[in-house]
Design a protein around this motif. Sequence first.
Motif, PDB file in Angstrom:
ATOM      1  N   PHE A 136       0.825  -1.215   0.000  1.00 48.82           N
ATOM      2  CA  PHE A 136       0.000   0.000   0.000  1.00 48.82           C
ATOM      3  C   PHE A 136       0.856   1.261   0.000  1.00 48.82           C
ATOM      4  N   THR A 137       2.094   1.142   0.524  1.00 49.81           N
ATOM      5  CA  THR A 137       2.963   2.302   0.685  1.00 49.81           C
ATOM      6  C   THR A 137       4.331   2.034   0.084  1.00 49.81           C
ATOM      7  N   GLU A 138       5.141   3.074   0.052  1.00 50.67           N
ATOM      8  CA  GLU A 138       6.554   2.907  -0.264  1.00 50.67           C
ATOM      9  C   GLU A 138       7.236   2.189   0.900  1.00 50.67           C
ATOM     10  N   PRO A 139       8.424   1.614   0.684  1.00 48.69           N
ATOM     11  CA  PRO A 139       9.164   1.034   1.808  1.00 48.69           C
ATOM     12  C   PRO A 139       9.425   2.100   2.872  1.00 48.69           C
ATOM     13  N   ALA A 140       9.407   1.698   4.135  1.00 48.86           N
ATOM     14  CA  ALA A 140       9.704   2.645   5.207  1.00 48.86           C
ATOM     15  C   ALA A 140      11.140   3.144   5.068  1.00 48.86           C
ATOM     16  N   PRO A 141      11.410   4.393   5.454  1.00 50.91           N
ATOM     17  CA  PRO A 141      12.752   4.956   5.264  1.00 50.91           C
ATOM     18  C   PRO A 141      13.829   4.281   6.111  1.00 50.91           C
ATOM     19  N   ALA A 142      13.434   3.564   7.163  1.00 46.46           N
ATOM     20  CA  ALA A 142      14.384   2.868   8.035  1.00 46.46           C
ATOM     21  C   ALA A 142      13.630   1.734   8.716  1.00 46.46           C
ATOM     22  N   PRO A 143      14.344   0.726   9.249  1.00 44.66           N
ATOM     23  CA  PRO A 143      13.641  -0.348   9.955  1.00 44.66           C
ATOM     24  C   PRO A 143      12.779   0.160  11.103  1.00 44.66           C
ATOM     25  N   LEU A 144      13.263   1.181  11.806  1.00 45.08           N
ATOM     26  CA  LEU A 144      12.501   1.764  12.914  1.00 45.08           C
ATOM     27  C   LEU A 144      12.921   3.218  13.093  1.00 45.08           C
ATOM     28  N   THR A 145      11.954   4.096  13.141  1.00 45.76           N
ATOM     29  CA  THR A 145      12.209   5.521  13.377  1.00 45.76           C
ATOM     30  C   THR A 145      11.165   6.058  14.341  1.00 45.76           C
ATOM     31  N   VAL A 146      11.610   6.850  15.322  1.00 45.33           N
ATOM     32  CA  VAL A 146      10.708   7.527  16.256  1.00 45.33           C
ATOM     33  C   VAL A 146      10.793   9.026  15.977  1.00 45.33           C
ATOM     34  N   PHE A 147       9.640   9.691  15.893  1.00 52.74           N
ATOM     35  CA  PHE A 147       9.617  11.097  15.519  1.00 52.74           C
ATOM     36  C   PHE A 147       8.442  11.795  16.190  1.00 52.74           C
ATOM     37  N   ASP A 148       8.496  13.106  16.214  1.00 50.50           N
ATOM     38  CA  ASP A 148       7.408  13.916  16.752  1.00 50.50           C
ATOM     39  C   ASP A 148       6.309  14.054  15.696  1.00 50.50           C
ATOM     40  N   LEU A 149       5.077  13.925  16.138  1.00 54.59           N
ATOM     41  CA  LEU A 149       3.937  14.051  15.226  1.00 54.59           C
ATOM     42  C   LEU A 149       3.610  15.520  14.978  1.00 54.59           C
ATOM     43  N   SER A 150       3.315  15.849  13.749  1.00 50.52           N
ATOM     44  CA  SER A 150       2.857  17.200  13.421  1.00 50.52           C
ATOM     45  C   SER A 150       1.350  17.282  13.654  1.00 50.52           C
ATOM     46  N   PRO A 151       0.790  18.496  13.771  1.00 50.54           N
ATOM     47  CA  PRO A 151      -0.665  18.628  13.901  1.00 50.54           C
ATOM     48  C   PRO A 151      -1.420  17.952  12.758  1.00 50.54           C
ATOM     49  N   LEU A 152      -0.872  18.028  11.528  1.00 44.67           N
ATOM     50  CA  LEU A 152      -1.529  17.388  10.388  1.00 44.67           C
ATOM     51  C   LEU A 152      -1.551  15.867  10.568  1.00 44.67           C
ATOM     52  N   ALA A 153      -0.429  15.293  11.015  1.00 42.76           N
ATOM     53  CA  ALA A 153      -0.370  13.843  11.219  1.00 42.76           C
ATOM     54  C   ALA A 153      -1.366  13.408  12.288  1.00 42.76           C
ATOM     55  N   ARG A 154      -1.474  14.178  13.344  1.00 39.96           N
ATOM     56  CA  ARG A 154      -2.406  13.819  14.414  1.00 39.96           C
ATOM     57  C   ARG A 154      -3.849  13.919  13.935  1.00 39.96           C
ATOM     58  N   ALA A 155      -4.150  14.930  13.122  1.00 37.94           N
ATOM     59  CA  ALA A 155      -5.508  15.061  12.590  1.00 37.94           C
ATOM     60  C   ALA A 155      -5.842  13.896  11.662  1.00 37.94           C
ATOM     61  N   LEU A 156      -4.885  13.480  10.847  1.00 41.20           N
ATOM     62  CA  LEU A 156      -5.117  12.355   9.946  1.00 41.20           C
ATOM     63  C   LEU A 156      -5.274  11.049  10.728  1.00 41.20           C
ATOM     64  N   LEU A 157      -4.465  10.874  11.777  1.00 44.66           N
ATOM     65  CA  LEU A 157      -4.607   9.690  12.635  1.00 44.66           C
ATOM     66  C   LEU A 157      -6.007   9.623  13.237  1.00 44.66           C
ATOM     67  N   ALA A 158      -6.477  10.753  13.726  1.00 41.49           N
ATOM     68  CA  ALA A 158      -7.807  10.783  14.334  1.00 41.49           C
ATOM     69  C   ALA A 158      -8.887  10.448  13.311  1.00 41.49           C
ATOM     70  N   GLU A 159      -8.758  10.981  12.114  1.00 44.51           N
ATOM     71  CA  GLU A 159      -9.762  10.734  11.076  1.00 44.51           C
ATOM     72  C   GLU A 159      -9.732   9.275  10.604  1.00 44.51           C
ATOM     73  N   CYS A 160      -8.532   8.673  10.593  1.00 41.02           N
ATOM     74  CA  CYS A 160      -8.416   7.266  10.194  1.00 41.02           C
ATOM     75  C   CYS A 160      -8.965   6.321  11.262  1.00 41.02           C
ATOM     76  N   GLY A 161      -9.183   6.837  12.471  1.00 34.52           N
ATOM     77  CA  GLY A 161      -9.594   5.993  13.582  1.00 34.52           C
ATOM     78  C   GLY A 161     -10.908   5.259  13.370  1.00 34.52           C
ATOM     79  N   SER A 162     -11.740   5.732  12.471  1.00 40.06           N
ATOM     80  CA  SER A 162     -13.037   5.085  12.247  1.00 40.06           C
ATOM     81  C   SER A 162     -12.949   3.914  11.268  1.00 40.06           C
ATOM     82  N   PHE A 163     -11.743   3.686  10.708  1.00 40.62           N
ATOM     83  CA  PHE A 163     -11.571   2.595   9.744  1.00 40.62           C
ATOM     84  C   PHE A 163     -10.719   1.491  10.365  1.00 40.62           C
ATOM     85  N   GLY A 164     -11.374   0.603  11.116  1.00 40.12           N
ATOM     86  CA  GLY A 164     -10.680  -0.499  11.749  1.00 40.12           C
ATOM     87  C   GLY A 164     -10.482  -1.672  10.806  1.00 40.12           C
ATOM     88  N   ASP A 165      -9.942  -2.773  11.362  1.00 44.21           N
ATOM     89  CA  ASP A 165      -9.720  -3.972  10.555  1.00 44.21           C
ATOM     90  C   ASP A 165     -11.067  -4.554  10.119  1.00 44.21           C
TER      91      ASP A 165
END
Length: 249
Positions: free
Chosen positions: A79-108
């Motif tokens: 569904f996506t491009e390969p991740a840029p690294a095996p594991l990365t931790v980063f700060d979420l931007s306001p846009l990322a948090r808003a998109l996460l919240a909106e995606c919350g209604s689409f479960g498995d």
Amino acid sequence: MTRQAYSFVRTFAPEPARELCVDRHYLLCASAGALRLEARGRAWLLPPARAALISAGEPIQVSLPQPVTTASVLFEPGFTEPAPAPLTVFDLSPLARALLAECGSFGDSTEPLPRYGEKLFAALAAVAWRLAETPSPVVVPAGRSPELRRALRLTEDRLGEQVRFEDIAAEIGLAPRSLARRFEDETGLTWRAVLRRMRIMRAIEELAAGDTPVTKIAFAVGYTSLSAFNAAFRELTGKSPTQYRESFR
């Protein structure tokens, strides 16, 4: 067949570390509380302002020091491009948090994503992959040798005290010079730099847990001066403790 991307929202009680490995790219984060993550000899704390992007098949250890509500997303590798690294931790931007919240209604589900959902998850992936190019500096080493791992554990257990390096070395049976070399060889950091990161990480955990005053948190993690705590916190995170707490909410 499950969806190519779906949200995973669930509340967990505190629990000790456990192994986790999934066959999808995993955007792991919390909407309340904080997760502890360990992988590849390093450890992170994930309050609501931060996320981990974990490549499919990458093993990690996750522990829950406090009650946590996850707000994570799993992406089929195709569904996506390969991740840029095996594991990365980063700060979420306001846009990322808003998109996460909106995606919350689409479960498995066995039902395919509607077109709106596909676009949402694609947008979230684009934003998260971009943010993952700038990892967070708030990370502590986990250590490789038993001696260093014990030294790290003893240091973390005594963050609220005026902990002394010489005492840690004596307790694990190494000369201070030998232990200092272990820190340099295994972590690339001095013990004091690791101690400072541990204190800031513990402070982030407390900031995420509730409304404890910043001054009380500063003293609880071993600082005797609020100004010194604020300076160390800002140097490592780029924000004041109050600003960092506000970013969770």
